[in-house]
Design a protein around this motif. Structure first.
Motif, short mmCIF file in Angstrom:
data_model
loop_
_atom_site.label_atom_id
_atom_site.label_comp_id
_atom_site.label_asym_id
_atom_site.label_seq_id
_atom_site.Cartn_x
_atom_site.Cartn_y
_atom_site.Cartn_z
N ASN A 94 37.03 47.38 31.73
CA ASN A 94 35.91 48.09 32.35
C ASN A 94 34.60 47.33 32.21
OD1 ASN A 94 37.64 50.28 32.95
ND2 ASN A 94 37.32 51.14 30.90
N THR A 95 34.69 46.01 32.31
CA THR A 95 33.50 45.17 32.21
C THR A 95 33.31 44.41 33.52
OG1 THR A 95 33.84 44.87 29.84
CG2 THR A 95 32.36 43.33 30.93
N SER A 96 32.06 44.34 33.98
CA SER A 96 31.75 43.58 35.18
C SER A 96 30.48 42.78 34.95
CB SER A 96 31.57 44.51 36.39
OG SER A 96 30.49 45.41 36.17
N VAL A 97 30.30 41.76 35.72
CA VAL A 97 29.11 40.92 35.61
C VAL A 97 28.45 40.79 36.96
CG1 VAL A 97 29.98 39.61 33.64
CG2 VAL A 97 30.51 38.84 35.95
N ARG A 98 27.14 40.66 36.97
CA ARG A 98 26.40 40.54 38.22
C ARG A 98 25.40 39.40 38.10
NH1 ARG A 98 24.94 46.82 39.91
NH2 ARG A 98 27.13 47.54 40.10
N GLY A 99 25.09 38.82 39.24
CA GLY A 99 24.09 37.76 39.27
C GLY A 99 24.53 36.48 38.59
N VAL A 100 25.85 36.28 38.47
CA VAL A 100 26.36 35.08 37.82
C VAL A 100 26.40 33.94 38.84
CG1 VAL A 100 28.29 34.06 36.58
CG2 VAL A 100 27.69 36.46 36.21
N ALA A 101 26.02 32.76 38.43
CA ALA A 101 25.99 31.60 39.32
C ALA A 101 27.42 31.20 39.73
CB ALA A 101 25.30 30.43 38.64
N MET A 102 27.57 30.85 40.98
CA MET A 102 28.86 30.43 41.54
C MET A 102 28.77 28.98 42.00
SD MET A 102 30.86 33.21 41.58
CE MET A 102 30.76 35.00 41.62
N GLU A 103 29.94 28.37 42.18
CA GLU A 103 30.01 27.03 42.73
C GLU A 103 31.32 26.86 43.48
OE1 GLU A 103 29.95 24.25 39.52
OE2 GLU A 103 31.87 24.90 38.70
N PRO A 104 31.37 25.91 44.41
CA PRO A 104 32.63 25.68 45.12
C PRO A 104 33.67 25.05 44.21
CG PRO A 104 30.99 24.05 45.75
CD PRO A 104 30.28 25.05 44.89
N CYS A 105 34.88 24.95 44.72
CA CYS A 105 36.00 24.41 43.93
C CYS A 105 35.89 22.89 43.89
CB CYS A 105 37.33 24.84 44.55
SG CYS A 105 37.51 26.63 44.69
N ARG A 106 35.31 22.37 42.82
CA ARG A 106 35.06 20.93 42.74
C ARG A 106 36.29 20.15 42.29
NH1 ARG A 106 29.64 20.37 43.28
NH2 ARG A 106 28.31 22.14 42.69
N GLU A 107 37.16 20.74 41.49
CA GLU A 107 38.35 20.05 40.98
C GLU A 107 39.61 20.38 41.77
OE1 GLU A 107 36.20 21.48 38.82
OE2 GLU A 107 35.36 19.64 37.97
N GLY A 108 39.45 20.95 42.95
CA GLY A 108 40.62 21.27 43.76
C GLY A 108 41.08 22.70 43.59
N TRP A 109 42.30 22.97 44.00
CA TRP A 109 42.80 24.32 44.06
C TRP A 109 44.17 24.43 43.37
CZ3 TRP A 109 39.90 21.99 47.66
CH2 TRP A 109 38.80 22.67 48.18
N VAL A 110 44.47 25.62 42.97
CA VAL A 110 45.80 25.96 42.45
C VAL A 110 46.48 26.83 43.51
CG1 VAL A 110 47.11 27.13 40.65
CG2 VAL A 110 45.05 25.83 40.06
N TYR A 111 47.68 26.45 43.93
CA TYR A 111 48.38 27.15 45.01
C TYR A 111 49.57 27.93 44.46
CZ TYR A 111 45.69 24.03 48.04
OH TYR A 111 44.67 23.35 48.67
#
Length: 553
Positions: A94-111
């Motif tokens: 029951n915990t949430s966070v707001r206003g946290v900085a985001m960034e694109p996937c710089r090291e690739g993706w997991v499929y």
């Protein structure tokens, strides 16, 4: 006497026609595998950002995922973003966070590799900002189909039907294997383009060879069998893709058989109609004797000479010209009307068909199941098309299926989005109608054009079908402006094309193939004369019926 009378004298629909048709339709079936191959080789599995390399990983991968990748509104990890710093507080309930900085996937993706162990999307990371490259690969394939329709349609009228067909088999086998071998996305697109070119070379020349070697009474069944072969190819693709999951092996599996088709195609005889049109009478007679032997009419074949053959086709080929250009499709009134109408019909049929049949993942079901269902639905639709083409006619069949498909697509707009099963069923039925009209149009086009420009006409018409295939993704993107626009676009074009068939094309059921442009003009004038006589008789009967009434008054 017509050339079809000569074929009837040599056995009609005999052993030769059956074997010849089967050998040509088998490769056409596997072409469907290449057309819809990217539903599997370019499938986009669930994915999310790879964990940052500048943080020490924990043994609990689930906890690490929850702390580094935000969830979307459906509770699924975001595919294209991650937190700049791990949010360990999210591990608490029951915990949430707001206003946290985001960034694109710089090291690739997991499929998620549970369904697809490898696809071109995984190999070259065709997701997020590069997502459009996935659709670009399919558009490049359709561009190859477009160019192939123009190139092979013209070459077949100049070099014959067999030579471009044999080359297309070899080009598809080599290009398909090369696409599976090279590790570059650019090379993959180039080879997909070359594979697309062969689609038109194989389909158009196979249909022309089947139609030109088939007597009148067998042409309808032969044309419909082409549609069934394409349907069976879709079912084969679903099965092969289910068994062979890695995309490279799947690409190779559907390409290797064309090497076998290339080898046996050398023994297929050239169209004797084309040979006679181009003054190669000796080869035409040898091919006709082969037909006679295979059909159990050896004695009739031995009596064949160039003079006997000419007696059958002299009146038909008397005014033929062996030098043709694309302008011949517009010079005479009858051919011009046929060409303009078929431009609309082929484009409309194709844009609606590919708009419904591509990107099966949008239905939310197993892609293997949807591929099989979309293939199975074609079978009853084509059975109905076969019956109506035989007993009613080509024009009514093509028009009715186009109009019915358009109405189904438009009706789909009024089905609530939560009734996904009903929406999918309506789309499948519409796709079945479009598939049936597509194959009917192939046969109808081959019968409408005279032999001397048949391949050129079919190639020109097929170009507009490929333009429709290229336009389908563009029409789909209109859904971003309004959800109803794609359905209106696909449905309206189908309905308009059906009305164009009813208004401008003539019936060809049970009629012999026309050999020359002049012969087509004569047939049209005769039909117009018959229609005028019939209307005159109807008017006379109405006047006779009205005369007693006037006298009574």
């Amino acid at each position: 006497m017509a050339f079809t009378d000569l074929l009837d004298a040599l056995g009609g629909v005999g052993r030769f026609q059956l074997i010849y048709t089967a050998l040509l339709l088998l490769p056409c079936g596997l072409l469907a595998c290449h057309t819809f191959l990217q539903n599997f080789t370019a499938a986009m599995p669930p994915h999310h950002c790879h964990r940052p390399t500048n943080h020490t990983a924990t043994n609990d991968s689930v906890a690490w995922l929850r702390a580094t990748v935000p969830l979307d509104q459906h509770g699924v990890p975001e595919p294209c973003q991650r937190f700049t710093e791990p949010q360990w507080a999210l591990l608490s309930p029951n915990t949430s966070v707001r206003g946290v900085a985001m960034e694109p996937c710089r090291e690739g993706w997991v499929y998620d590799r549970s369904i697809f162990p490898s696809t071109i999307v995984m190999e070259w990371d065709l997701v997020c900002e590069a997502r459009t490259l996935r659709d670009l690969a399919q558009s490049i394939y359709m561009a190859g189909v477009l160019l192939g329709a123009a190139v092979f349609g013209s070459l077949a009228d100049r070099l014959g039907r067999k030579a471009p067909l044999v080359w297309s088999y070899l080009q598809l086998a080599v290009s398909g294997a090369a696409a599976a071998y090279f590790n570059s996305f650019s090379a993959y697109c180039v080879f997909r383009f070359l594979m697309g070119m062969t689609f038109s070379g194989i389909i158009l020349n196979s249909l022309s060879l089947v139609v030109e070697w088939m007597p009148t009474r067998g042409r309808t069944i032969a044309g419909i069998l082409l549609g069934f072969s394409f349907t069976m190819g879709q079912l084969v693709l679903a099965g092969v893709a289910y068994l062979i999951r890695p995309w490279r092996w799947l690409q190779l599996a559907v390409s290797a058989p064309f090497l076998m088709f290339f080898l046996y195609s050398w023994w297929l005889p050239e169209s004797s109609r084309w040979l006679l049109l181009h003054g190669k009478s000796q080869q035409a007679v040898r091919n006709l004797r082969l037909v006679a032997v295979m059909n159990g009419r050896k004695e009739e074949g031995e009596r064949l000479t160039m003079e006997v053959v000419r007696s059958y086709i002299q009146s038909e080929f008397a005014s033929v010209r062996t030098s043709n250009s694309i302008l011949d499709l517009f010079r005479s009134p009858a051919v011009r009307k046929v060409t303009c109408c078929l431009m609309v019909v082929w484009f409309s049929n194709s844009v609606a068909y590919y708009g419904l049949a591509m990107d099966l993942q949008k239905f939310g079901l197993s892609v293997y199941l949807v591929q099989a269902l979309f293939g199975v639905i074609d079978i009853p639709a084509m059975l109905a098309a076969t019956a109506t083409m035989i007993y009613v006619g080509r024009r009514a069949t093509v028009a009715s299926f186009l109009i019915l498909a358009g109405l189904m697509v438009i009706a789909n707009m009024f089905v609530p989005e939560d009734l996904q099963a009903l929406r999918t069923a309506q789309a499948a039925l519409g796709k079945g109608c479009l598939a049936s009209s597509f194959i009917c149009v192939y046969l109808f086009t081959g019968e409408l054009y005279p032999t001397e420009i048949r391949q050129m006409g079919m190639g020109f018409a097929s170009v507009h079908a490929r333009l429709g295939g290229l336009a389908a993704p563009l029409v789909t993107t209109l859904g971003e402006l309004s959800p109803v626009l794609p359905s209106v676009g696909f449905g309206a074009t189908s309905v308009l094309a059906g009305l164009a068939v009813l208004c401008f094309l003539t019936e060809t059921r049970n009629l012999p193939l026309v050999e020359t442009i002049a012969a087509l003009e004569r047939r049209v004038k005769e039909d117009l004369s018959k229609d005028a006589s019939r209307k005159s008789e109807e008017i006379s009967l109405q006047q006779l019926g009205a005369s007693p009434l006037k006298e009574t008054i």
